[in-house]
Every structure is written in structure tokens, then in C-alpha cells.
Enzyme design. Structure first.
Site, mmCIF file in Angstrom:
data_model
loop_
_atom_site.group_PDB
_atom_site.id
_atom_site.type_symbol
_atom_site.label_atom_id
_atom_site.label_comp_id
_atom_site.label_asym_id
_atom_site.label_seq_id
_atom_site.Cartn_x
_atom_site.Cartn_y
_atom_site.Cartn_z
ATOM 1 N N ASN A 256 -4.743 7.069 2.408
ATOM 2 C CA ASN A 256 -4.168 8.215 3.116
ATOM 3 C C ASN A 256 -3.536 9.129 2.076
ATOM 4 O OD1 ASN A 256 -2.714 9.993 4.679
ATOM 5 N ND2 ASN A 256 -1.219 8.485 5.400
ATOM 6 N N LYS B 79 -2.261 12.048 2.470
ATOM 7 C CA LYS B 79 -1.171 12.897 2.979
ATOM 8 C C LYS B 79 -1.374 14.345 2.501
ATOM 9 C CE LYS B 79 1.569 8.751 3.139
ATOM 10 N NZ LYS B 79 2.854 8.113 3.257
ATOM 11 N N HIS C 29 0.369 8.207 12.822
ATOM 12 C CA HIS C 29 1.073 7.811 11.597
ATOM 13 C C HIS C 29 2.569 8.060 11.795
ATOM 14 C CE1 HIS C 29 2.506 7.828 7.471
ATOM 15 N NE2 HIS C 29 1.449 7.107 7.185
ATOM 16 N N GLU D 192 4.777 9.297 9.987
ATOM 17 C CA GLU D 192 5.250 10.631 9.581
ATOM 18 C C GLU D 192 4.974 11.651 10.670
ATOM 19 O OE1 GLU D 192 3.292 10.758 5.771
ATOM 20 O OE2 GLU D 192 4.652 9.188 5.061
ATOM 21 N N GLU E 272 2.067 -0.666 9.990
ATOM 22 C CA GLU E 272 2.797 -0.070 8.877
ATOM 23 C C GLU E 272 4.287 -0.086 9.186
ATOM 24 O OE1 GLU E 272 0.109 2.701 6.437
ATOM 25 O OE2 GLU E 272 0.937 3.898 8.047
ATOM 26 N N GLY F 11 6.246 4.360 1.549
ATOM 27 C CA GLY F 11 6.725 5.248 0.495
ATOM 28 C C GLY F 11 8.043 4.796 -0.122
ATOM 29 N N SER G 253 3.516 0.637 1.025
ATOM 30 C CA SER G 253 3.706 0.276 -0.382
ATOM 31 C C SER G 253 2.699 -0.748 -0.899
ATOM 32 C CB SER G 253 5.149 -0.199 -0.634
ATOM 33 O OG SER G 253 6.052 0.855 -0.379
ATOM 34 N N GLY H 196 -1.081 4.573 0.766
ATOM 35 C CA GLY H 196 -0.630 5.954 0.593
ATOM 36 C C GLY H 196 -0.570 6.294 -0.888
ATOM 37 N N GLY H 197 0.623 6.193 -1.462
ATOM 38 C CA GLY H 197 0.855 6.612 -2.852
ATOM 39 C C GLY H 197 -0.171 6.084 -3.849
HETATM 40 P P1 PGA Z 1 2.558 4.151 1.002
HETATM 41 O O1 PGA Z 1 2.090 4.905 2.337
HETATM 42 O O2 PGA Z 1 1.444 3.259 0.562
HETATM 43 O O3 PGA Z 1 2.851 5.256 0.035
HETATM 44 O O4 PGA Z 1 3.775 3.356 1.350
HETATM 45 C C1 PGA Z 1 1.342 4.234 3.328
HETATM 46 C C2 PGA Z 1 1.039 5.165 4.458
HETATM 47 O O5 PGA Z 1 1.844 6.071 4.738
HETATM 48 O O6 PGA Z 1 -0.003 5.041 5.130
#
Ligand code: PGA
Length: 259
Positions: free
Chosen positions: A9, A11, A97, A99, A169, A175, A213, A234-235
Site C-alpha cells: 500500500n 498511500k 483502511h 486511515e 491491521e 506506521g 509495520s 505500507g512503509g
Molecule cells: P505500515 O502500513 O506497514 O507502514 O505500518 C501498513 C498499512 O497501512 O497498510
């Protein structure tokens, strides 16, 4: 049925040019841990809308998904993207998600509508669910997960529910660098599988991803859990080396006797 889904993802990161260059490099790295078993591992990226079309053209081995969409097919909805516009461009859509739930106030009712619309358009919905830190600390994780599944999948037939991919998640792990331990994730995944079978009648083979993460330091242990069918990253999915290692871990696990 794929044995693993490794999803990134992105973002609100990467221009179209950066996205194309990333996918070109990623395609070359897919075979790093041995020949990439395309029929058993699905690598999916969720780029921003502005990169989607270009990314799709670069590598047939890497699937694409949208991070969001609106549930109407067309109309006066300034700034929104409809499922019709995504047809023939994406295979997957991310829905709910955390967010989007927190920053853009997406309700479970709208999430439920989006899942139904996604299925009509033959996208694979990836439904994100998870508890807050307060909920975990006060022992409400399972109640929260069960409530989200009930609302978000309301009205689906067992066959429809079986087409939904769930991404667990925990919000406190997104994050933050603080991931759920593989055992904590496995415990919730097993619970999700049980609830889905009981409540939706969906078959036990539903695909459930872990997100929060995920990075090369923990991906092997997470992917080796019984009820974890993949990861939503994500990251670490923005960095070619990190994302390639996570994919390579899934290839190694398929080739080992652990799973
Ligand atoms: P992250 O994000 O791996 O940076 O924690 C995961 C996500 O938001 O799907």
C-alpha cells in the site's frame, strides 16, 4: 487460490515516473529467491490513482489495486473515482483502511456498500479491519473485530464473502514500527477465520492478510503462521530492497516444509 498475497500500500507516495521505475526494478527482483511461482504468490501494489494506468502496463506479473473508490458509477461527485473507471486497470481494491476510516470518516455502512459494488465489478476487495490501542489494552480486540466483520460484510452470501480478502491491521501497529507479534497476529487471524465461517458461512479457505509495520526483520515469522495468507505492507513497500525481501520470504516459505 494463491498461497500468498504480498501487497504494498503506497498511500500518498510516488509520482507516476517513480512508480514506473519502481515496478521495473521490482519485476527484475521477483526471482531473487528462486523462480517466482506466479501461480502461487500474488504480488499486488496499490499506487496512487495517478500512477495506476502506467504501472499496470509495466509488469504483467505484478497485480494492481486501487486504494479507494466511490460506490456510484458516475455523477456529480467532484474528486471521486468510480468503479467503472477502474475496470481493466485494477484487480484489487482496498476498502476501509484505518486511515480512510479515521481521517476521512468512512463509515461501516459505506464500506459495506463499497464491498458489494467491488464484487459486482469483479474486483477482489481487501477489507481492512483492526482494533485501536485502547481497545487492545482493555481486552476488546475480539469484540471489535467481530463487530467490524458483521457490519462490513452484512448482506453478503457465503459465495460473495469468500471472494473478500481480509486484512487484519491493528491500528496501533500501522506506521508506528510496533508490529503485532507473529503469535498475536496468528491468534486474531484464527479468530477471524472462525467468525467468518460461523457468521457468513464462507469456506475456511478465505484469505486473511496481516498488516502493520511488516518489514524484512519480521516478515518471515509473520508469513510462517498457519492462518496468515500474506501481508499488506505500507512503509516497507516503498523501498525496493525491503519489499523484495518480503516477497522472497514468501517464496522461501513455499519451498520449505514449514507450511
Ligand atoms: P505500515 O502500513 O506497514 O507502514 O505500518 C501498513 C498499512 O497501512 O497498510
Amino acid at each position: 487460490m494463491k498461497d500468498y498475497i504480498i501487497a504494498g500500500n503506497w498511500k500518498m507516495f510516488k509520482t507516476a515516473a517513480e512508480s514506473i521505475s519502481f515496478i521495473q526494478q521490482l519485476d527484475q527482483k521477483l526471482d531473487a529467491a528462486g523462480p517466482y511461482p506466479e501461480e502461487r504468490i500474488e504480488v499486488v501494489v496499490f499506487p496512487p490513482f495517478t500512477s495506476l494506468y502506467a504501472v499496470k502496463e509495466v509488469s504483467p506479473r505484478i497485480k494492481t489495486g486501487a486504494q479507494n473508490f466511490y460506490f456510484e458509477e458516475q455523477g456529480a461527485y467532484t474528486g471521486e473515482i468510480s468503479p467503472l473507471m477502474l475496470e481493466n486497470i485494477v484487480d484489487y481494491v482496498l476498502i476501509g483502511h484505518s486511515e480512510r476510516r479515521q481521517l476521512f470518516h468512512e463509515s461501516d455502512e459505506n464500506i459495506n456498500k463499497k464491498i458489494k459494488v467491488a464484487l459486482v465489478h469483479r474486483f477482489t476487495p481487501v477489507l481492512c479491519i483492526g482494533e485501536t490501542l485502547e481497545e487492545r489494552e482493555s481486552g476488546e480486540t475480539f469484540a471489535r473485530i467481530e463487530a467490524q466483520l458483521a457490519k462490513d460484510l452484512a448482506g453478503l452470501t457465503p459465495g460473495e464473502a469468500a471472494r473478500v480478502v481480509i486484512a487484519y491491521e491493528p491500528i496501533w501497529a500501522i506506521g508506528t514500527g510496533r508490529n503485532a507479534s507473529p503469535e498475536q497476529a496468528q491468534e486474531v487471524h484464527a479468530f477471524i477465520r472462525k467468525i467468518l465461517q460461523e457468521k457468513t458461512g464462507a469456506p475456511g479457505a478465505m484469505r486473511i492478510l496481516y498488516g502493520g509495520s511488516v518489514k524484512p526483520e519480521n516478515s518471515f515469522a509473520i508469513l510462517s503462521q498457519n492462518d496468515i495468507n500474506g501481508v499488506l505492507v505500507g512503509g516497507a513497500s516503498l523501498k525496493i530492497d525491503a519489499f523484495s525481501v518480503i516477497i522472497a520470504d514468501s517464496v522461501k516459505l513455499l519451498n520449505s516444509s514449514i507450511r
